[in-house]
Scaffold this motif. Structure first.
Motif, PDB file in Angstrom:
ATOM      1  N   GLY A   1       0.835  -1.185   0.000  1.00  0.00           N
ATOM      2  CA  GLY A   1       0.000   0.000   0.000  1.00  0.00           C
ATOM      3  C   GLY A   1       0.872   1.238   0.000  1.00  0.00           C
ATOM      4  O   GLY A   1       2.109   1.150  -0.037  1.00  0.00           O
ATOM      5  N   LEU A   2       0.235   2.392   0.021  1.00  0.00           N
ATOM      6  CA  LEU A   2       0.991   3.636   0.113  1.00  0.00           C
ATOM      7  C   LEU A   2       1.533   3.801   1.531  1.00  0.00           C
ATOM      8  O   LEU A   2       1.087   3.136   2.464  1.00  0.00           O
ATOM      9  CB  LEU A   2       0.093   4.813  -0.263  1.00  0.00           C
ATOM     10  N   ASP A   3       2.485   4.703   1.699  1.00  0.00           N
ATOM     11  CA  ASP A   3       3.100   4.898   3.016  1.00  0.00           C
ATOM     12  C   ASP A   3       2.238   5.852   3.842  1.00  0.00           C
ATOM     13  O   ASP A   3       2.498   7.057   3.931  1.00  0.00           O
ATOM     14  CB  ASP A   3       4.514   5.449   2.869  1.00  0.00           C
ATOM     15  N   VAL A   4       1.214   5.300   4.466  1.00  0.00           N
ATOM     16  CA  VAL A   4       0.264   6.122   5.225  1.00  0.00           C
ATOM     17  C   VAL A   4       0.842   6.602   6.556  1.00  0.00           C
ATOM     18  O   VAL A   4       0.167   7.318   7.297  1.00  0.00           O
ATOM     19  CB  VAL A   4      -1.057   5.349   5.470  1.00  0.00           C
ATOM     20  N   SER A   5       2.084   6.240   6.849  1.00  0.00           N
ATOM     21  CA  SER A   5       2.737   6.787   8.049  1.00  0.00           C
ATOM     22  C   SER A   5       3.249   8.204   7.793  1.00  0.00           C
ATOM     23  O   SER A   5       3.622   8.913   8.729  1.00  0.00           O
ATOM     24  CB  SER A   5       3.900   5.897   8.484  1.00  0.00           C
TER      25      SER A   5
ATOM     26  N   SER B   1       2.869  16.935   4.743  1.00  0.00           N
ATOM     27  CA  SER B   1       4.098  17.637   4.347  1.00  0.00           C
ATOM     28  C   SER B   1       5.116  16.692   3.705  1.00  0.00           C
ATOM     29  O   SER B   1       6.091  17.143   3.103  1.00  0.00           O
ATOM     30  CB  SER B   1       4.731  18.311   5.569  1.00  0.00           C
ATOM     31  N   GLN B   2       4.888  15.394   3.847  1.00  0.00           N
ATOM     32  CA  GLN B   2       5.772  14.372   3.263  1.00  0.00           C
ATOM     33  C   GLN B   2       5.060  13.673   2.107  1.00  0.00           C
ATOM     34  O   GLN B   2       5.095  12.457   1.971  1.00  0.00           O
ATOM     35  CB  GLN B   2       6.154  13.353   4.335  1.00  0.00           C
ATOM     36  N   ARG B   3       4.445  14.452   1.257  1.00  0.00           N
ATOM     37  CA  ARG B   3       3.571  13.916   0.207  1.00  0.00           C
ATOM     38  C   ARG B   3       4.273  12.884  -0.683  1.00  0.00           C
ATOM     39  O   ARG B   3       3.719  11.837  -0.992  1.00  0.00           O
ATOM     40  CB  ARG B   3       3.025  15.070  -0.643  1.00  0.00           C
ATOM     41  N   GLN B   4       5.471  13.165  -1.117  1.00  0.00           N
ATOM     42  CA  GLN B   4       6.177  12.227  -1.986  1.00  0.00           C
ATOM     43  C   GLN B   4       6.378  10.883  -1.291  1.00  0.00           C
ATOM     44  O   GLN B   4       6.199   9.821  -1.890  1.00  0.00           O
ATOM     45  CB  GLN B   4       7.518  12.799  -2.438  1.00  0.00           C
ATOM     46  N   GLN B   5       6.745  10.925  -0.011  1.00  0.00           N
ATOM     47  CA  GLN B   5       6.904   9.682   0.741  1.00  0.00           C
ATOM     48  C   GLN B   5       5.575   8.947   0.854  1.00  0.00           C
ATOM     49  O   GLN B   5       5.528   7.724   0.735  1.00  0.00           O
ATOM     50  CB  GLN B   5       7.451   9.969   2.142  1.00  0.00           C
ATOM     51  N   PHE B   6       4.499   9.705   1.084  1.00  0.00           N
ATOM     52  CA  PHE B   6       3.180   9.079   1.203  1.00  0.00           C
ATOM     53  C   PHE B   6       2.856   8.245  -0.027  1.00  0.00           C
ATOM     54  O   PHE B   6       2.324   7.130   0.084  1.00  0.00           O
ATOM     55  CB  PHE B   6       2.105  10.148   1.405  1.00  0.00           C
ATOM     56  N   TYR B   7       3.172   8.742  -1.206  1.00  0.00           N
ATOM     57  CA  TYR B   7       2.820   8.037  -2.443  1.00  0.00           C
ATOM     58  C   TYR B   7       3.856   6.984  -2.842  1.00  0.00           C
ATOM     59  O   TYR B   7       3.814   6.465  -3.954  1.00  0.00           O
ATOM     60  CB  TYR B   7       2.612   9.040  -3.571  1.00  0.00           C
ATOM     61  N   THR B   8       4.746   6.657  -1.934  1.00  0.00           N
ATOM     62  CA  THR B   8       5.685   5.560  -2.159  1.00  0.00           C
ATOM     63  C   THR B   8       5.003   4.238  -1.801  1.00  0.00           C
ATOM     64  O   THR B   8       4.440   4.096  -0.716  1.00  0.00           O
ATOM     65  CB  THR B   8       6.950   5.735  -1.299  1.00  0.00           C
ATOM     66  N   VAL B   9       5.072   3.286  -2.694  1.00  0.00           N
ATOM     67  CA  VAL B   9       4.462   1.975  -2.442  1.00  0.00           C
ATOM     68  C   VAL B   9       5.412   1.142  -1.594  1.00  0.00           C
ATOM     69  O   VAL B   9       6.604   1.023  -1.904  1.00  0.00           O
ATOM     70  CB  VAL B   9       4.152   1.254  -3.771  1.00  0.00           C
ATOM     71  N   ARG B  10       4.888   0.584  -0.520  1.00  0.00           N
ATOM     72  CA  ARG B  10       5.715  -0.215   0.385  1.00  0.00           C
ATOM     73  C   ARG B  10       4.959  -1.451   0.842  1.00  0.00           C
ATOM     74  O   ARG B  10       3.741  -1.569   0.667  1.00  0.00           O
ATOM     75  CB  ARG B  10       6.117   0.618   1.604  1.00  0.00           C
ATOM     76  N   VAL B  11       5.679  -2.387   1.411  1.00  0.00           N
ATOM     77  CA  VAL B  11       5.084  -3.582   2.011  1.00  0.00           C
ATOM     78  C   VAL B  11       4.679  -3.260   3.437  1.00  0.00           C
ATOM     79  O   VAL B  11       5.438  -2.632   4.192  1.00  0.00           O
ATOM     80  CB  VAL B  11       6.076  -4.760   1.996  1.00  0.00           C
TER      81      VAL B  11
END
Length: 669
Positions: A614-618, A622-632
């Motif tokens: 899923g996306l990085d919902v942590s 302000s960390q939008r780019q990180q949010f849209y990073t797909v992770r396990v």
């Protein structure tokens, strides 16, 4: 309880003299709340014989038998409305996760054992089978029935018996087929010592009953009887079971080579039989030939506000449906099947359907709605499913450009189909996707209109949902009130819906069987056939017909605003196999199909044991780019799903095994 019959029971019997008499007697005894308890009526107020002397009482008995059907609309059950009758298939696939162990997902977390099977419809289904047998054995005694009414009542009984067996076989594999002569009591059924029949014998019996039902039931019903099965419903379930029976799980599955009955017969066929695909194809074709059903479409919306139907991509024919999508609105054509826009009786795609109880009393709906709108947003769709939705022009998401897959905001808002708004803050990766994506998926910066809200907080309308850590979906004081992947399901959510007390939720229809399944089932069966097949019952002949495969498959694609398949694609068995699996996954998302498809294709082990992505919902806004990073995601128990071979069948509860000494447990349990 399946609302298909519950609703019609209320409507058909409320004004009959016999029913009124029952109500008066029940109230006099201080049990008004139980006036629809047919068992109490049968065993406490009268004798079984008298049931079949009155038309009203006979129909009430039939509806009482149907009351034993399980409610398949509740895919999860929620912590507010725990429902032990929820199908375990609802969330036990790879479509979504949530942070609770509930009826819909508990098998994936080692919560199911023989001692505590947690879901045990076995006794309930066999009670229903006994009641159906009683009806069929006694219906001839009723002299108040016309010939047409007697045929209909018998057809309903055959349908019920077949459906109860179908439900059992789908869950447990081969089960005992009882003698058609009814036993005296439910306890006799529970304690009778019967060995399982083979899977093929079960299929033969169930298909025979559905076939008999199809001969007796009418093709159409009046609106007040819309929840009662028809000829099309009987044939539809026969075809679905035949499709299952032809699939790898049951057709030449050597994993079960050592699983045999007391006579040494294999419970599951060990040699593949291509004719089984022909049987399914022929039955699907019979439904098509009824000319009773159509793919549901809504006319193209044209206005001068710039909010009409989105322009079709150049890859999609602009001819009128079903040759193209030029005259329809693909989004609304699909969305309105599920969101309560239309009264079900006028939707010609529905073959068999029920009231969607998952959106009554905040069952599934509470897990889906954002916290700010009264839910907890915890129903989290996996990124594997999100990737399956294609771009608007039909390209796979993996083929999109880097810019199209970007995390950056589109920067301009847009409204289409007259009412569906897109926020300027949405990411490019959630933009320009196929219409079914917007009809089904809730994403970061997806707008929830909640137009029925009448409270004082104006921000509850047109809520631009934020799945960021600390966003308006989450409750930082309650870890359960947040999404885990950045995506949820909006398939059954209408733009009016608001689960607050000062809002309302539209009544939804749950399609137990719709015409799209007929078309995709027909194409799948044709694709798998080894030659031609002629159905002995109807004389219908089927074969792998490329022209028909293209025509019927493309009806699903064009309705969704997607390009059709080509002759080259349809000519390739492997290509079509993958296209069919993809299309079923998207078309039937969150409709209780995926779990059974994964089982019958023998794909469950690989699909469910994949890591949850899923996306990085942590990440915060302000960390939008990180949010849209797909992770396990594997930080919580419910993120760590597991599937083993024993789970292809549900375990028989130990209480059932102890009552029937000839039963053997399913392999691995």
């Amino acid at each position: 309880m399946n609302t298909t019959y519950k609703e019609v029971k209320r409507r058909l019997t409320a004004h009959s003299f016999g029913f009124s008499l029952i109500l008066i007697i029940g109230c006099a005894l201080g049990a008004c709340e139980d006036y629809l308890d047919i068992n109490k009526y049968v065993y406490d107020q009268t004798t079984l014989d008298s049931i079949f002397l009155s038309k009203a009482r006979t129909e009430e008995y039939i509806n009482g038998a149907a009351d034993l059907l399980l409610d398949e609309s509740i895919l999860t059950g929620s912590e507010w409305a725990w429902d032990a009758t929820s199908s375990p298939s609802g969330s036990a696939s790879d479509e979504a996760i949530y942070p609770f162990i509930l009826p819909g997902n508990r098998i994936l977390y080692d919560e199911v054992t023989e001692i505590n099977s947690t879901f045990n419809p076995w006794p309930r289904c066999y009670r229903g089978i006994r009641k159906a047998n009683i009806i069929l054995a006694n219906i001839h005694k009723n002299e108040e029935l016309t010939e047409m009414e007697a045929r209909d009542f018998r057809g309903r009984a055959y349908f019920l018996r077949a459906y109860f067996y179908f439900y059992l076989v789908r869950l447990y594999g081969p089960v005992p087929i009882l003698p058609d002569t009814p036993m005296d009591t439910d306890e006799d059924v529970a304690t009778a010592s019967f060995e399982r029949n083979t899977y093929e014998e079960c299929v033969e019996k169930i298909c025979s009953d559905f076939e008999e039902a199809s001969k007796l039931l009418p093709v159409e019903r009046i609106e007040s009887q819309q929840y009662i099965p028809t000829r099309g419903a009987a044939l539809a379930y026969k075809a679905r079971l035949q499709l299952y029976a032809a699939s790898p799980q049951f057709n030449g599955n050597t994993y079960y080579a050592s699983w045999k009955d007391s006579q040494g017969r294999n419970f599951i066929a060990q040699t593949e039989d291509k004719n089984k695909w022909g049987k399914a194809a022929a039955t699907f074709k019979r439904i098509i030939d009824l000319k009773r059903y159509d793919i549901h479409t809504v006319a193209k919306i044209v206005n001068d506000k710039g909010t009409g139907t989105l322009p079709l991509p150049s890859t999609v024919p602009d001819a009128a449906f079903p040759e193209g999508a030029g005259d329809i609105d693909p989004y609304k054509s699909y969305k309105t099947l599920f969101d309560g826009t239309f009264q079900p009786y006028i939707v010609k795609e529905y073959i068999y359907y029920a009231v969607n109880n998952a959106y009554i009393n905040n069952r599934d709906s509470r897990l889906i709605f954002p916290s700010k709108l009264g839910g907890n947003a915890s129903y989290s769709v996996t990124y594997d499913l999100i990737e399956e939705y294609r771009m608007a022009d039909g390209r796979k998401f993996s083929e999109a450009t880097e810019a199209e897959r970007s995390w950056q905001a589109v920067g301009t808002s847009k409204t289409f189909t007259g009412e569906y708004p897109l926020s300027a803050s949405r990411a490019f990766m959630d933009d320009n996707r196929e219409p079914r994506f917007y009809a089904t998926i809730g994403f970061n910066h997806c707008i929830w209109p909640s137009t029925s809200y009448r409270g004082s907080d104006v921000s509850n309308k047109n809520l631009d949902v934020e799945y960021y850590q600390g966003g308006n979906v989450t409750n930082l004081n309650d870890n359960n009130h947040r999404n885990r992947t950045g995506y949820t399901s909006k398939k059954y959510v209408h733009l009016d819906d608001c689960i607050f007390w000062d809002g309302s939720v539209k009544t939804k229809t749950y399609p137990l069987f719709r015409y799209a399944e007929v078309l995709l089932g027909y194409v799948e069966a044709m694709n798998e056939m080894g030659g031609s097949y002629t159905d002995e019952e109807s004389g219908v002949t089927v074969q792998r017909d490329i022209e028909e495969m293209i025509y019927y498959f493309n009806q699903i694609r064009y309705r969704a605003g997607q390009p059709g398949i080509t002759d080259i694609e349809a000519s390739s068995y492997e290509t079509m196999k993958e296209l069919i699996k993809h299309e079923r996954r998207i078309e039937f998302a969150f409709e209780d199909h995926r779990y059974w498809d994964l089982l019958r294709w023998k794909d469950a082990y690989e699909a469910i044991n994949k890591p949850v992505r899923g996306l990085d919902v942590s990440a915060r806004e302000s960390q939008r780019q990180q949010f849209y990073t797909v992770r396990v995601w594997n930080t919580e128990r419910t993120m760590r799903r597991s599937f083993s071979n024993k789970m292809y069948f549900w375990p028989i509860d130990r209480n059932v095994l102890q009552k029937n000494g000839k039963l053997v447990q399913n392999p691995g349990w």
